[in-house]
Design a protein around this motif. Structure first.
Motif, mmCIF file in Angstrom:
data_model
loop_
_atom_site.group_PDB
_atom_site.id
_atom_site.type_symbol
_atom_site.label_atom_id
_atom_site.label_comp_id
_atom_site.label_asym_id
_atom_site.label_seq_id
_atom_site.Cartn_x
_atom_site.Cartn_y
_atom_site.Cartn_z
ATOM 1 N N ARG A 127 0.839 -1.208 0.000
ATOM 2 C CA ARG A 127 0.000 0.000 0.000
ATOM 3 C C ARG A 127 0.867 1.248 0.000
ATOM 4 O O ARG A 127 0.621 2.197 -0.756
ATOM 5 N N ASP A 128 1.892 1.250 0.841
ATOM 6 C CA ASP A 128 2.699 2.454 1.025
ATOM 7 C C ASP A 128 3.665 2.708 -0.131
ATOM 8 O O ASP A 128 4.146 3.831 -0.297
ATOM 9 N N GLU A 129 3.964 1.669 -0.928
ATOM 10 C CA GLU A 129 4.911 1.824 -2.033
ATOM 11 C C GLU A 129 4.249 2.232 -3.347
ATOM 12 O O GLU A 129 4.928 2.381 -4.362
ATOM 13 N N THR A 130 2.933 2.415 -3.315
ATOM 14 C CA THR A 130 2.202 2.739 -4.543
ATOM 15 C C THR A 130 1.484 4.080 -4.390
ATOM 16 O O THR A 130 1.114 4.468 -3.290
ATOM 17 N N PRO A 131 1.287 4.788 -5.501
ATOM 18 C CA PRO A 131 0.714 6.143 -5.420
ATOM 19 C C PRO A 131 -0.794 6.136 -5.193
ATOM 20 O O PRO A 131 -1.470 5.115 -5.376
ATOM 21 N N ASP A 132 -1.314 7.275 -4.809
ATOM 22 C CA ASP A 132 -2.762 7.435 -4.669
ATOM 23 C C ASP A 132 -3.438 7.096 -5.998
ATOM 24 O O ASP A 132 -2.948 7.483 -7.068
ATOM 25 N N GLY A 133 -4.543 6.402 -5.928
ATOM 26 C CA GLY A 133 -5.263 6.035 -7.140
ATOM 27 C C GLY A 133 -4.876 4.688 -7.704
ATOM 28 O O GLY A 133 -5.581 4.136 -8.550
ATOM 29 N N PHE A 134 -3.745 4.149 -7.255
ATOM 30 C CA PHE A 134 -3.322 2.827 -7.715
ATOM 31 C C PHE A 134 -4.177 1.771 -7.019
ATOM 32 O O PHE A 134 -4.569 1.928 -5.863
ATOM 33 N N VAL A 135 -4.467 0.674 -7.750
ATOM 34 C CA VAL A 135 -5.348 -0.363 -7.211
ATOM 35 C C VAL A 135 -4.752 -1.747 -7.457
ATOM 36 O O VAL A 135 -4.205 -2.016 -8.530
ATOM 37 N N PHE A 136 -4.857 -2.608 -6.449
ATOM 38 C CA PHE A 136 -4.448 -3.997 -6.584
ATOM 39 C C PHE A 136 -5.683 -4.892 -6.715
ATOM 40 O O PHE A 136 -6.620 -4.788 -5.913
ATOM 41 N N ALA A 137 -5.672 -5.777 -7.688
ATOM 42 C CA ALA A 137 -6.598 -6.909 -7.666
ATOM 43 C C ALA A 137 -5.869 -8.033 -6.924
ATOM 44 O O ALA A 137 -4.641 -8.049 -6.862
ATOM 45 N N VAL A 138 -6.623 -8.947 -6.352
ATOM 46 C CA VAL A 138 -6.024 -10.034 -5.570
ATOM 47 C C VAL A 138 -6.584 -11.363 -6.056
ATOM 48 O O VAL A 138 -7.806 -11.544 -6.117
ATOM 49 N N LYS A 139 -5.694 -12.277 -6.396
ATOM 50 C CA LYS A 139 -6.136 -13.606 -6.820
ATOM 51 C C LYS A 139 -6.395 -14.450 -5.580
ATOM 52 O O LYS A 139 -5.539 -14.582 -4.712
ATOM 53 N N ALA A 140 -7.593 -15.008 -5.489
ATOM 54 C CA ALA A 140 -7.987 -15.774 -4.307
ATOM 55 C C ALA A 140 -7.209 -17.080 -4.203
ATOM 56 O O ALA A 140 -6.691 -17.605 -5.186
ATOM 57 N N SER A 141 -7.169 -17.608 -3.006
ATOM 58 C CA SER A 141 -6.458 -18.852 -2.737
ATOM 59 C C SER A 141 -7.054 -20.020 -3.514
ATOM 60 O O SER A 141 -8.273 -20.188 -3.603
ATOM 61 N N ARG A 142 -6.196 -20.854 -4.046
ATOM 62 C CA ARG A 142 -6.657 -22.053 -4.772
ATOM 63 C C ARG A 142 -7.375 -23.021 -3.840
ATOM 64 O O ARG A 142 -8.165 -23.856 -4.294
ATOM 65 N N TYR A 143 -7.121 -22.917 -2.540
ATOM 66 C CA TYR A 143 -7.790 -23.810 -1.585
ATOM 67 C C TYR A 143 -9.280 -23.485 -1.475
ATOM 68 O O TYR A 143 -10.057 -24.310 -0.998
ATOM 69 N N CYS A 144 -9.665 -22.309 -1.934
ATOM 70 C CA CYS A 144 -11.078 -21.935 -1.928
ATOM 71 C C CYS A 144 -11.800 -22.432 -3.178
ATOM 72 O O CYS A 144 -12.993 -22.726 -3.129
ATOM 73 N N THR A 145 -11.084 -22.492 -4.286
ATOM 74 C CA THR A 145 -11.738 -22.768 -5.571
ATOM 75 C C THR A 145 -11.450 -24.155 -6.141
ATOM 76 O O THR A 145 -12.245 -24.670 -6.920
#
Length: 262
Positions: free
Chosen positions: A73-91
């Protein structure tokens, strides 16, 4: 580097278009995307200065400590967004609706520390997973819409042709989940579903080629940009250049951003 949303790029657009790559640690990018001599610990900072989003892939295989999420979070600028790939143990399980323990482990690792930099969670299913409406609805019921006062958005990446049906589209819409538009020339059997089932769109573009310096031809980039603009009329868009000729994906993402900023 401009990080303007698409609402500033053209009349009638209501959503912001976020474009990026999968992960940021890839040795062949060093000296090609990353400047020679850039220390590895600054690669995320550099990538975030050139792109508007990144899909975190490592979460598919393992969990991370809260400190990691805060650091990203702190290494990226305002407005930047992360998508997150869910754990394979869920799917990757026979009965999806029995995965609550894996869900809790994945969601409790600290991803909400990203705050407003948390984009959608991508729930990717194996190509052998067929659509079972009862079990899949049981899975969707496990998806929380918020955690720690942070909104959670969910995208469903399905790879079996049985999902290409109105019953699945309606089910995804009922729970406000986006269906991932996945484009891979090497997997023509995967369904390419373009359905408005949520207030955002999610795309994984996996057809970049090494013989193209920008991964795709100018015509392909223009067509992709137009598709993203169309999706933006109904909400935010998250598009990632994944797989294909991975070494070209940052260049492809930057070329798309340039077209949308133009």
């Amino acid at each position: 580097m401009s990080h303007r949303g698409s609402d500033e790029q053209g009349m009638g657009m209501t959503g912001k278009i976020h474009i990026g790559i999968g992960g940021w640690t890839y040795e062949p990018w060093r000296g090609v995307f990353y400047p020679k001599g850039l220390v590895q610990k600054r690669e995320l900072e550099y990538a975030a200065s050139q792109l508007t989003s990144i899909e975190i892939n490592g979460t598919y295989y393992s969990t991370f400590k809260p400190d990691s999420w805060m650091k990203w979070r702190d290494e990226t600028p305002d407005g930047f967004v992360f998508a997150v790939k869910a754990s394979r143990y869920c799917t990757n399980r026979k009965v999806l609706s029995e995965g609550k323990e894996s869900f809790d482990r994945f969601l409790d690792q600290g991803l909400t520390a990203l705050g407003d930099k948390l984009g959608p969670i991508n729930w990717q299913f194996m190509a052998t997973k067929k659509f079972d409406p009862v079990d899949f609805e049981g899975f969707l019921k496990l998806l929380p819409t918020e955690k720690d006062d942070v909104r959670l958005r969910h995208a469903l990446e399905v790879r079996h042709p049985s999902f290409d049906t109105r019953e699945f589209y309606d089910l995804a819409a009922r729970y406000g989940c986006a269906i991932v538009y996945a484009e891979d020339d090497e997997a023509p059997e995967w369904p390419r579903i373009d359905q408005p089932t949520a207030d955002f769109a999610y795309a994984r573009l996996m057809s970049s080629r090494e013989d193209e310096p920008t991964g795709m031809s100018a015509a392909e980039l223009n067509a992709t940009a137009e598709r993203l603009r169309g999706w933006a009329k109904r909400g935010d868009v998250f598009a990632y250049l994944i797989a294909g000729a991975k070494v070209r994906n940052p260049a492809a993402a930057m070329a798309l951003i340039a077209r949308l900023d133009g």
